[in-house]
Motif scaffolding. Structure first.
Motif, PDB file in Angstrom:
ATOM      1  N   HIS A 154      -3.047   4.809   7.627  1.00  0.00           N
ATOM      2  CA  HIS A 154      -3.927   6.129   8.200  1.00  0.00           C
ATOM      3  C   HIS A 154      -4.407   6.970   6.919  1.00  0.00           C
ATOM      4  N   PRO A 155      -5.759   7.520   7.062  1.00  0.00           N
ATOM      5  CA  PRO A 155      -6.395   8.191   6.050  1.00  0.00           C
ATOM      6  C   PRO A 155      -5.461   9.517   5.717  1.00  0.00           C
ATOM      7  N   ASP A 156      -5.599   9.734   4.359  1.00  0.00           N
ATOM      8  CA  ASP A 156      -4.866  11.103   3.937  1.00  0.00           C
ATOM      9  C   ASP A 156      -5.546  12.249   4.324  1.00  0.00           C
ATOM     10  N   ARG A 157      -5.018  12.966   5.262  1.00  0.00           N
ATOM     11  CA  ARG A 157      -5.695  14.108   5.868  1.00  0.00           C
ATOM     12  C   ARG A 157      -5.581  15.387   4.753  1.00  0.00           C
ATOM     13  N   SER A 158      -4.948  15.259   3.658  1.00  0.00           N
ATOM     14  CA  SER A 158      -4.742  16.516   2.696  1.00  0.00           C
ATOM     15  C   SER A 158      -6.324  16.419   1.787  1.00  0.00           C
ATOM     16  N   LEU A 159      -6.826  15.424   1.775  1.00  0.00           N
ATOM     17  CA  LEU A 159      -8.115  15.404   0.889  1.00  0.00           C
ATOM     18  C   LEU A 159      -8.829  16.880   1.126  1.00  0.00           C
ATOM     19  N   GLN A 172     -14.135  -3.058   3.559  1.00  0.00           N
ATOM     20  CA  GLN A 172     -13.452  -4.078   4.011  1.00  0.00           C
ATOM     21  C   GLN A 172     -12.475  -4.670   2.961  1.00  0.00           C
ATOM     22  N   LEU A 173     -11.143  -4.330   3.368  1.00  0.00           N
ATOM     23  CA  LEU A 173     -10.147  -4.778   2.583  1.00  0.00           C
ATOM     24  C   LEU A 173      -9.311  -5.979   3.082  1.00  0.00           C
ATOM     25  N   THR A 174      -8.545  -6.782   2.479  1.00  0.00           N
ATOM     26  CA  THR A 174      -7.902  -7.862   3.325  1.00  0.00           C
ATOM     27  C   THR A 174      -6.559  -7.769   3.497  1.00  0.00           C
ATOM     28  N   CYS A 175      -5.948  -8.092   4.821  1.00  0.00           N
ATOM     29  CA  CYS A 175      -4.626  -8.202   5.287  1.00  0.00           C
ATOM     30  C   CYS A 175      -4.269  -9.285   6.138  1.00  0.00           C
ATOM     31  N   ALA A 176      -3.294  -9.976   5.841  1.00  0.00           N
ATOM     32  CA  ALA A 176      -2.933 -11.137   6.759  1.00  0.00           C
ATOM     33  C   ALA A 176      -4.114 -12.008   6.966  1.00  0.00           C
ATOM     34  N   SER A 177      -4.602 -12.550   5.623  1.00  0.00           N
ATOM     35  CA  SER A 177      -5.885 -13.475   5.544  1.00  0.00           C
ATOM     36  C   SER A 177      -7.077 -13.076   6.442  1.00  0.00           C
ATOM     37  N   GLN A 178      -7.318 -11.872   6.434  1.00  0.00           N
ATOM     38  CA  GLN A 178      -8.562 -11.457   7.517  1.00  0.00           C
ATOM     39  C   GLN A 178      -8.960 -10.073   6.689  1.00  0.00           C
ATOM     40  N   LEU A 179     -10.337  -9.941   7.199  1.00  0.00           N
ATOM     41  CA  LEU A 179     -10.758  -8.440   6.732  1.00  0.00           C
ATOM     42  C   LEU A 179     -10.443  -7.428   7.665  1.00  0.00           C
ATOM     43  N   VAL A 180     -10.178  -6.470   6.996  1.00  0.00           N
ATOM     44  CA  VAL A 180      -9.806  -5.072   7.893  1.00  0.00           C
ATOM     45  C   VAL A 180     -10.517  -3.796   7.586  1.00  0.00           C
ATOM     46  N   PRO A 181     -11.022  -3.160   8.322  1.00  0.00           N
ATOM     47  CA  PRO A 181     -11.856  -1.960   8.041  1.00  0.00           C
ATOM     48  C   PRO A 181     -10.944  -0.829   7.434  1.00  0.00           C
ATOM     49  N   VAL A 182     -11.172  -0.088   6.510  1.00  0.00           N
ATOM     50  CA  VAL A 182     -10.303   0.817   6.042  1.00  0.00           C
ATOM     51  C   VAL A 182     -11.150   2.207   5.530  1.00  0.00           C
ATOM     52  N   THR A 183     -10.818   3.356   6.028  1.00  0.00           N
ATOM     53  CA  THR A 183     -11.607   4.567   5.956  1.00  0.00           C
ATOM     54  C   THR A 183     -11.295   5.079   4.503  1.00  0.00           C
ATOM     55  N   ARG A 184     -12.201   5.578   3.820  1.00  0.00           N
ATOM     56  CA  ARG A 184     -11.995   6.225   2.587  1.00  0.00           C
ATOM     57  C   ARG A 184     -12.954   7.439   2.464  1.00  0.00           C
ATOM     58  N   GLN A 185     -12.553   8.420   1.597  1.00  0.00           N
ATOM     59  CA  GLN A 185     -13.382   9.538   1.611  1.00  0.00           C
ATOM     60  C   GLN A 185     -13.833   9.601   0.178  1.00  0.00           C
ATOM     61  N   SER A 245      -4.115   2.178  -2.320  1.00  0.00           N
ATOM     62  CA  SER A 245      -3.052   3.417  -2.612  1.00  0.00           C
ATOM     63  C   SER A 245      -1.781   2.823  -2.116  1.00  0.00           C
ATOM     64  N   ALA A 246      -0.695   3.634  -2.316  1.00  0.00           N
ATOM     65  CA  ALA A 246       0.540   3.238  -2.127  1.00  0.00           C
ATOM     66  C   ALA A 246       0.777   3.052  -0.668  1.00  0.00           C
ATOM     67  N   ARG A 247       0.318   3.883   0.147  1.00  0.00           N
ATOM     68  CA  ARG A 247       0.094   3.846   1.479  1.00  0.00           C
ATOM     69  C   ARG A 247      -0.627   2.529   2.080  1.00  0.00           C
ATOM     70  N   GLU A 248      -1.706   2.152   1.537  1.00  0.00           N
ATOM     71  CA  GLU A 248      -2.172   0.808   1.950  1.00  0.00           C
ATOM     72  C   GLU A 248      -1.519  -0.280   1.565  1.00  0.00           C
ATOM     73  N   THR A 249      -1.071  -0.187   0.184  1.00  0.00           N
ATOM     74  CA  THR A 249      -0.160  -1.445  -0.268  1.00  0.00           C
ATOM     75  C   THR A 249       0.926  -1.680   0.748  1.00  0.00           C
ATOM     76  N   GLU A 250       1.484  -0.665   1.230  1.00  0.00           N
ATOM     77  CA  GLU A 250       2.721  -0.832   2.268  1.00  0.00           C
ATOM     78  C   GLU A 250       2.257  -1.349   3.606  1.00  0.00           C
ATOM     79  N   ALA A 251       0.937  -1.174   3.898  1.00  0.00           N
ATOM     80  CA  ALA A 251       0.467  -1.650   5.069  1.00  0.00           C
ATOM     81  C   ALA A 251       0.040  -2.985   4.910  1.00  0.00           C
TER      82      ALA A 251
END
Length: 194
Positions: free
Chosen positions: A43-48, A58-71, A97-103
């Protein structure tokens, strides 16, 4: 006598038991990536701070592309294709980010990759990468094509035109479902553009 009868009964049941399960095969089977416990959702950081542009990469996760929202901050002219392409490339190269890596999110885009605008004679909207597209890791090329295609960097035909630093003509690439679901094995054929 009783022991012999039990042994015969077990031998009779053995063929039935041996038929359970999945038979081995000598033919390689591409069943995709192994199951993952990663959520693939960060989930995007709301404090930006306010005033930043929202982009999707598009980042990768579990051998597929995943859309990730960034600001991101888009200096100069936000409508400039090259400015947007550079901002997106910066995000693709950035360590998650740490949050993205954890996901479970990662990126395969090389840290030193660069992007610039078209050369004389290139089709409008061409993006020239610092390496030939065909020389990039397969997953990285899939990330770039699918990220650029869904933004202002696309050429208006549902494709993105990418070239390298050499004299070779740029090619048109489309983000396919296969690239999204199997970026490491999907074919990424570029089409000649005029």
């Amino acid at each position: 006598m009783r022991t012999a009868a039990v042994a015969l009964a077990l031998l009779g049941a053995f063929p039935a038991l041996s038929g359970c399960g999945i038979r081995g095969t000598a033919v390689p089977v591409d069943a995709g990536g192994a199951p993952s416990r990663a959520s693939c959702v960060a989930h995007p950081d709301r404090s930006l701070p306010a005033g930043l542009a929202t982009v999707t990469v598009q980042l990768t996760c579990a051998s597929q592309l995943v859309p990730v929202t960034r600001q991101v901050s888009l200096p100069d002219k936000p409508g400039d294709t090259v400015v947007v392409a550079r901002a997106l490339l910066d995000e693709l190269r950035r360590t998650p980010s740490a949050r993205e890596t954890e996901a479970g999110l990662t990126t395969a885009v090389p840290q030193r990759l660069t992007v610039s605008g078209p050369r004389s004679g290139d089709p409008s909207g061409t993006l020239r990468l610092g390496r030939e597209p065909d020389e990039l890791p397969q997953v990285a090329l899939a990330q770039l094509v699918c990220t650029y295609e869904s933004t202002a960097a696309a050429d208006g035909r549902g494709t993105v035109v990418l070239g390298g630093p050499g004299e070779a003509r740029p090619k048109s690439y489309a983000c396919t479902e296969g690239m999204r679901t199997h970026p490491d094995t999907a074919e990424i054929p570029g089409s000649a553009v005029t």
